[in-house]
Design a protein around this motif. Structure first.
Motif, PDB file in Angstrom:
ATOM      1  N   ASN A   1       0.946  -1.136  -0.214  1.00 21.79           N
ATOM      2  CA  ASN A   1      -0.012  -0.037  -0.145  1.00 21.79           C
ATOM      3  C   ASN A   1       0.768   1.293  -0.147  1.00 21.79           C
ATOM      4  OD1 ASN A   1      -1.877   1.913   0.224  1.00 21.79           O
ATOM      5  ND2 ASN A   1      -3.021   0.883   2.249  1.00 21.79           N
ATOM      6  N   PHE A   2       1.919   1.408   0.761  1.00 22.26           N
ATOM      7  CA  PHE A   2       2.749   2.352   1.012  1.00 22.26           C
ATOM      8  C   PHE A   2       3.514   2.724  -0.535  1.00 22.26           C
ATOM      9  CE2 PHE A   2       6.805   4.453   1.835  1.00 22.26           C
ATOM     10  CZ  PHE A   2       6.590   5.408   2.420  1.00 22.26           C
ATOM     11  N   ALA A   3       4.063   1.701  -0.912  1.00 23.76           N
ATOM     12  CA  ALA A   3       4.768   1.616  -2.329  1.00 23.76           C
ATOM     13  C   ALA A   3       3.829   2.060  -3.539  1.00 23.76           C
ATOM     14  CB  ALA A   3       5.217   0.240  -2.471  1.00 23.76           C
ATOM     15  N   GLU A   4       2.433   1.540  -3.562  1.00 27.31           N
ATOM     16  CA  GLU A   4       1.327   1.947  -4.420  1.00 27.31           C
ATOM     17  C   GLU A   4       1.038   3.308  -4.337  1.00 27.31           C
ATOM     18  OE1 GLU A   4      -0.908  -2.220  -4.556  1.00 27.31           O
ATOM     19  OE2 GLU A   4      -1.565  -0.638  -3.211  1.00 27.31           O
ATOM     20  N   ILE A   5       1.131   3.859  -3.125  1.00 25.65           N
ATOM     21  CA  ILE A   5       0.848   5.490  -3.013  1.00 25.65           C
ATOM     22  C   ILE A   5       1.981   6.131  -3.116  1.00 25.65           C
ATOM     23  CG2 ILE A   5      -0.121   6.960  -1.172  1.00 25.65           C
ATOM     24  CD1 ILE A   5      -1.664   4.727   0.082  1.00 25.65           C
ATOM     25  N   HIS A   6       2.989   5.939  -2.412  1.00 24.79           N
ATOM     26  CA  HIS A   6       4.291   6.910  -2.421  1.00 24.79           C
ATOM     27  C   HIS A   6       5.307   6.646  -3.519  1.00 24.79           C
ATOM     28  CE1 HIS A   6       2.645   8.769   1.226  1.00 24.79           C
ATOM     29  NE2 HIS A   6       2.707   7.821   1.512  1.00 24.79           N
ATOM     30  N   TYR A   7       5.406   5.288  -3.977  1.00 22.48           N
ATOM     31  CA  TYR A   7       6.616   5.148  -4.884  1.00 22.48           C
ATOM     32  C   TYR A   7       5.836   3.927  -5.978  1.00 22.48           C
ATOM     33  CZ  TYR A   7       9.339   7.142  -1.188  1.00 22.48           C
ATOM     34  OH  TYR A   7       9.888   7.992  -0.496  1.00 22.48           O
ATOM     35  N   PRO A   8       5.214   4.151  -6.787  1.00 23.68           N
ATOM     36  CA  PRO A   8       4.429   3.416  -7.554  1.00 23.68           C
ATOM     37  C   PRO A   8       5.649   2.722  -8.740  1.00 23.68           C
ATOM     38  CG  PRO A   8       3.652   5.742  -8.050  1.00 23.68           C
ATOM     39  CD  PRO A   8       4.415   5.609  -6.771  1.00 23.68           C
ATOM     40  N   ASP A   9       6.606   3.511  -8.924  1.00 22.19           N
ATOM     41  CA  ASP A   9       7.778   3.107  -9.784  1.00 22.19           C
ATOM     42  C   ASP A   9       8.657   1.867  -9.381  1.00 22.19           C
ATOM     43  OD1 ASP A   9       8.573   5.024  -8.029  1.00 22.19           O
ATOM     44  OD2 ASP A   9      10.620   5.091  -8.908  1.00 22.19           O
ATOM     45  N   VAL A  10       8.265   1.640  -8.077  1.00 24.31           N
ATOM     46  CA  VAL A  10       9.304   0.353  -7.561  1.00 24.31           C
ATOM     47  C   VAL A  10       8.325  -1.033  -7.422  1.00 24.31           C
ATOM     48  CG1 VAL A  10      10.555   1.886  -6.206  1.00 24.31           C
ATOM     49  CG2 VAL A  10       8.573   0.768  -5.050  1.00 24.31           C
ATOM     50  N   LEU A  11       6.806  -0.745  -7.882  1.00 24.19           N
ATOM     51  CA  LEU A  11       6.250  -1.916  -7.834  1.00 24.19           C
ATOM     52  C   LEU A  11       6.687  -2.980  -8.469  1.00 24.19           C
ATOM     53  CD1 LEU A  11       2.609  -0.114  -7.954  1.00 24.19           C
ATOM     54  CD2 LEU A  11       3.776  -1.165  -5.793  1.00 24.19           C
ATOM     55  N   PRO A  12       7.216  -2.999  -9.949  1.00 20.22           N
ATOM     56  CA  PRO A  12       7.588  -4.071 -10.444  1.00 20.22           C
ATOM     57  C   PRO A  12       8.803  -4.552  -9.918  1.00 20.22           C
ATOM     58  CG  PRO A  12       7.386  -2.282 -12.034  1.00 20.22           C
ATOM     59  CD  PRO A  12       7.223  -1.702 -10.379  1.00 20.22           C
ATOM     60  N   LEU A  13       9.585  -4.025  -9.046  1.00 14.78           N
ATOM     61  CA  LEU A  13      10.693  -4.738  -8.139  1.00 14.78           C
ATOM     62  C   LEU A  13      10.258  -5.262  -6.763  1.00 14.78           C
ATOM     63  CD1 LEU A  13      13.213  -1.425  -8.544  1.00 14.78           C
ATOM     64  CD2 LEU A  13      12.904  -3.583 -10.021  1.00 14.78           C
ATOM     65  N   LEU A  14       8.930  -5.230  -6.461  1.00 16.91           N
ATOM     66  CA  LEU A  14       8.522  -5.861  -5.180  1.00 16.91           C
ATOM     67  C   LEU A  14       8.184  -7.476  -5.387  1.00 16.91           C
ATOM     68  CD1 LEU A  14       6.379  -3.060  -3.763  1.00 16.91           C
ATOM     69  CD2 LEU A  14       8.600  -3.652  -3.240  1.00 16.91           C
ATOM     70  N   SER A  15       8.344  -8.328  -4.411  1.00 18.99           N
ATOM     71  CA  SER A  15       7.983  -9.586  -4.396  1.00 18.99           C
ATOM     72  C   SER A  15       6.519  -9.727  -4.354  1.00 18.99           C
ATOM     73  CB  SER A  15       8.721 -10.166  -3.347  1.00 18.99           C
ATOM     74  OG  SER A  15       8.219 -11.426  -2.937  1.00 18.99           O
ATOM     75  N   SER A  16       5.960 -10.670  -5.035  1.00 15.79           N
ATOM     76  CA  SER A  16       4.546 -10.968  -5.196  1.00 15.79           C
ATOM     77  C   SER A  16       4.239 -11.836  -3.726  1.00 15.79           C
ATOM     78  CB  SER A  16       4.109 -11.366  -6.318  1.00 15.79           C
ATOM     79  OG  SER A  16       4.766 -12.745  -6.484  1.00 15.79           O
ATOM     80  N   THR A  17       5.025 -12.294  -3.184  1.00 19.93           N
ATOM     81  CA  THR A  17       4.819 -13.199  -1.897  1.00 19.93           C
ATOM     82  C   THR A  17       3.874 -12.597  -1.128  1.00 19.93           C
ATOM     83  OG1 THR A  17       7.228 -14.073  -2.291  1.00 19.93           O
ATOM     84  CG2 THR A  17       6.052 -14.553  -0.214  1.00 19.93           C
ATOM     85  N   LYS A  18       2.807 -13.571  -0.582  1.00 24.66           N
ATOM     86  CA  LYS A  18       1.897 -13.076   0.395  1.00 24.66           C
ATOM     87  C   LYS A  18       2.568 -12.918   1.730  1.00 24.66           C
ATOM     88  CE  LYS A  18      -2.094 -15.179  -1.610  1.00 24.66           C
ATOM     89  NZ  LYS A  18      -3.378 -16.183  -1.473  1.00 24.66           N
ATOM     90  N   SER A  19       2.015 -12.087   2.555  1.00 23.94           N
ATOM     91  CA  SER A  19       2.560 -11.864   3.974  1.00 23.94           C
ATOM     92  C   SER A  19       2.151 -13.252   4.867  1.00 23.94           C
ATOM     93  CB  SER A  19       1.794 -10.804   4.675  1.00 23.94           C
ATOM     94  OG  SER A  19       0.342 -10.964   4.909  1.00 23.94           O
ATOM     95  N   PRO A  20       3.034 -13.211   6.018  1.00 22.39           N
ATOM     96  CA  PRO A  20       2.576 -14.553   6.714  1.00 22.39           C
ATOM     97  C   PRO A  20       1.111 -14.494   7.266  1.00 22.39           C
ATOM     98  CG  PRO A  20       4.531 -13.661   7.418  1.00 22.39           C
ATOM     99  CD  PRO A  20       4.076 -12.693   6.470  1.00 22.39           C
ATOM    100  N   GLN A  21       0.529 -13.568   7.296  1.00 24.05           N
ATOM    101  CA  GLN A  21      -0.987 -13.566   7.689  1.00 24.05           C
ATOM    102  C   GLN A  21      -1.714 -14.098   6.789  1.00 24.05           C
ATOM    103  OE1 GLN A  21      -3.351  -9.995   9.378  1.00 24.05           O
ATOM    104  NE2 GLN A  21      -3.676  -9.903   7.179  1.00 24.05           N
ATOM    105  N   GLN A  22      -1.529 -13.842   5.399  1.00 30.08           N
ATOM    106  CA  GLN A  22      -2.278 -14.243   4.160  1.00 30.08           C
ATOM    107  C   GLN A  22      -1.833 -15.478   3.959  1.00 30.08           C
ATOM    108  OE1 GLN A  22      -4.459 -11.445   4.848  1.00 30.08           O
ATOM    109  NE2 GLN A  22      -5.030 -12.415   2.850  1.00 30.08           N
TER     110      GLN A  22
END
Length: 109
Positions: free
Chosen positions: A1-22
């Motif tokens: 959420n933070f990256a989507e709002i503040h740094y959308p250019d880094v989204l392709p670099l983020l892991s798609s792995t779910k959090s431990p909760q999910q």
């Protein structure tokens, strides 16, 4: 959420792995019904987390499948403490009980 709002250019670099909760929520709703002999629609996952961001995570559209959320409810630790106080429950006064081990049967043969 933070990256989507503040740094959308880094989204392709983020892991798609779910959090431990999910991840745990997904396992609980896909694996436990067979182990416990209950219908999957009767399984509810309630997370107690210190971070309020987990509430947002749990309701993201990516975390809902066939109209069912992976995590049904998220309480912050403060909300949980208030609930216990409101209901007059003091954890140190609860009787001891056995730990449930729903995943053990998969390894005990």
């Amino acid at each position: 959420n933070f990256a989507e709002i503040h740094y959308p250019d880094v989204l392709p670099l983020l892991s798609s792995t779910k959090s431990p909760q999910q991840v745990l929520s997904t396992i609980a709703k896909s694996y436990l019904p067979g182990q416990l002999g209950v219908p999957a629609e009767r399984i509810r996952v309630i997370s107690i987390m210190p971070c309020i961001a987990k509430k947002d995570e749990a309701v993201r559209p990516q975390m809902v499948h066939d109209g069912q959320p992976e995590t049904d409810l998220v309480l912050t630790t403060r909300e949980f403490a208030r609930l216990l106080r409101r209901e007059g429950i003091d954890l140190k006064d609860l009787p001891s009980s056995q730990f449930d081990r729903p995943f053990l049967s998969a390894y005990s043969g």
